[in-house]
Each structure stands twice: as C-alpha cells, then as structure tokens.
Write a protein that holds these residues in place. Structure first.
Motif, PDB file in Angstrom:
ATOM      1  N   ARG A  79       0.839  -1.204   0.000  1.00 11.41           N
ATOM      2  CA  ARG A  79       0.000   0.000   0.000  1.00 11.41           C
ATOM      3  C   ARG A  79       0.875   1.255   0.000  1.00 11.41           C
ATOM      4  N   LEU A  80       1.916   1.241   0.798  1.00 16.35           N
ATOM      5  CA  LEU A  80       2.842   2.361   0.875  1.00 16.35           C
ATOM      6  C   LEU A  80       3.546   2.581  -0.463  1.00 16.35           C
ATOM      7  N   LYS A  81       4.044   1.497  -1.061  1.00 12.42           N
ATOM      8  CA  LYS A  81       4.705   1.601  -2.370  1.00 12.42           C
ATOM      9  C   LYS A  81       3.750   2.196  -3.408  1.00 12.42           C
ATOM     10  N   SER A  82       2.514   1.701  -3.427  1.00  6.69           N
ATOM     11  CA  SER A  82       1.523   2.189  -4.397  1.00  6.69           C
ATOM     12  C   SER A  82       1.268   3.682  -4.199  1.00  6.69           C
ATOM     13  N   HIS A  83       1.109   4.095  -2.953  1.00  9.05           N
ATOM     14  CA  HIS A  83       0.839   5.500  -2.646  1.00  9.05           C
ATOM     15  C   HIS A  83       1.991   6.384  -3.124  1.00  9.05           C
ATOM     16  N   ILE A  84       3.195   5.971  -2.838  1.00  8.36           N
ATOM     17  CA  ILE A  84       4.363   6.782  -3.214  1.00  8.36           C
ATOM     18  C   ILE A  84       4.543   6.803  -4.724  1.00  8.36           C
ATOM     19  N   MET A  85       4.322   5.674  -5.387  1.00  7.28           N
ATOM     20  CA  MET A  85       4.438   5.644  -6.848  1.00  7.28           C
ATOM     21  C   MET A  85       3.352   6.497  -7.504  1.00  7.28           C
ATOM     22  N   GLU A  86       2.154   6.515  -6.923  1.00  7.58           N
ATOM     23  CA  GLU A  86       1.079   7.364  -7.450  1.00  7.58           C
ATOM     24  C   GLU A  86       1.474   8.841  -7.399  1.00  7.58           C
ATOM     25  N   LEU A  87       2.271   9.201  -6.410  1.00 10.43           N
ATOM     26  CA  LEU A  87       2.739  10.577  -6.282  1.00 10.43           C
ATOM     27  C   LEU A  87       3.910  10.872  -7.226  1.00 10.43           C
TER      28      LEU A  87
END
Length: 103
Positions: free
Chosen positions: A19-27
């Motif tokens: 979830r953290l990886k996805s959030h950061i990649m979305e940014l």
C-alpha cells in the motif's frame, strides 16, 4: 525523490508495504526497500554499509510502525538524523514532506 523504507521485521504486514509503495508511486516518487536487494549473502557489517550507502542517496527515510524492534532500523534512523535526512512515520508525513520539497 527517493524514500528509503526502514523497519521491516518478521511482524511487518506486507500488505502495508504494498500500500505504501503504491501511494508513493502514485505521487510520482520512488521507494527504496533494502529488503528487495540481495544483501543476504553479505556479512551483517557489509549489509549495514550497503544500506547506509543507499540511505545517504535518499531524500527521506520512512519508518515502519515496528521499526523499534529492528536494530538495523534504529541504526538507519540515527544515520538519517546525522545526515539531516527527513524522517517520516506516516503517509501524512510523506505528503507534508513532498509538499515542502515541491514548494
């Protein structure tokens, strides 16, 4: 911006990391997870040296909730503080940091 992930323990929820990886990649930023690297063949000291090398080229360190249970994470946080690398302890911290760095 590269965010270094610290504090993975046997109790770490891998879904939280995803979830953290996805959030950061979305940014539009990158997360560096040293656990994804093949440091297993290295001695503990070599492992630490490599991690600190990657940490020094990062823009921030993200501490997972169980980071206090990891000696390596405590060393990484101390090194980050010494190098004045911002530490984040939540997604809100990351969002604030990104806003600050983009501004």
């Amino acid at each position: 911006m590269i965010i270094y992930l610290s504090g993975i323990t046997p109790d770490t929820d891998l879904k939280e990391i995803d979830r953290l990886k996805s959030h950061i990649m979305e940014l539009g930023y990158t997360i560096f997870n040293p656990e994804d690297k093949s440091f297993n063949q290295l001695s503990w000291a070599e492992n630490l040296q490599n991690r600190l090398g990657f940490l020094s080229s990062s823009n921030a360190i993200y501490m997972l909730p169980n980071w206090r249970d990891s000696i390596m994470a405590r060393i990484e946080l101390t090194a980050a503080m010494s190098d004045k690398i911002p530490a984040c302890f939540s997604l809100e911290d990351i969002n604030k940091l990104i806003t600050t760095l983009d501004g």
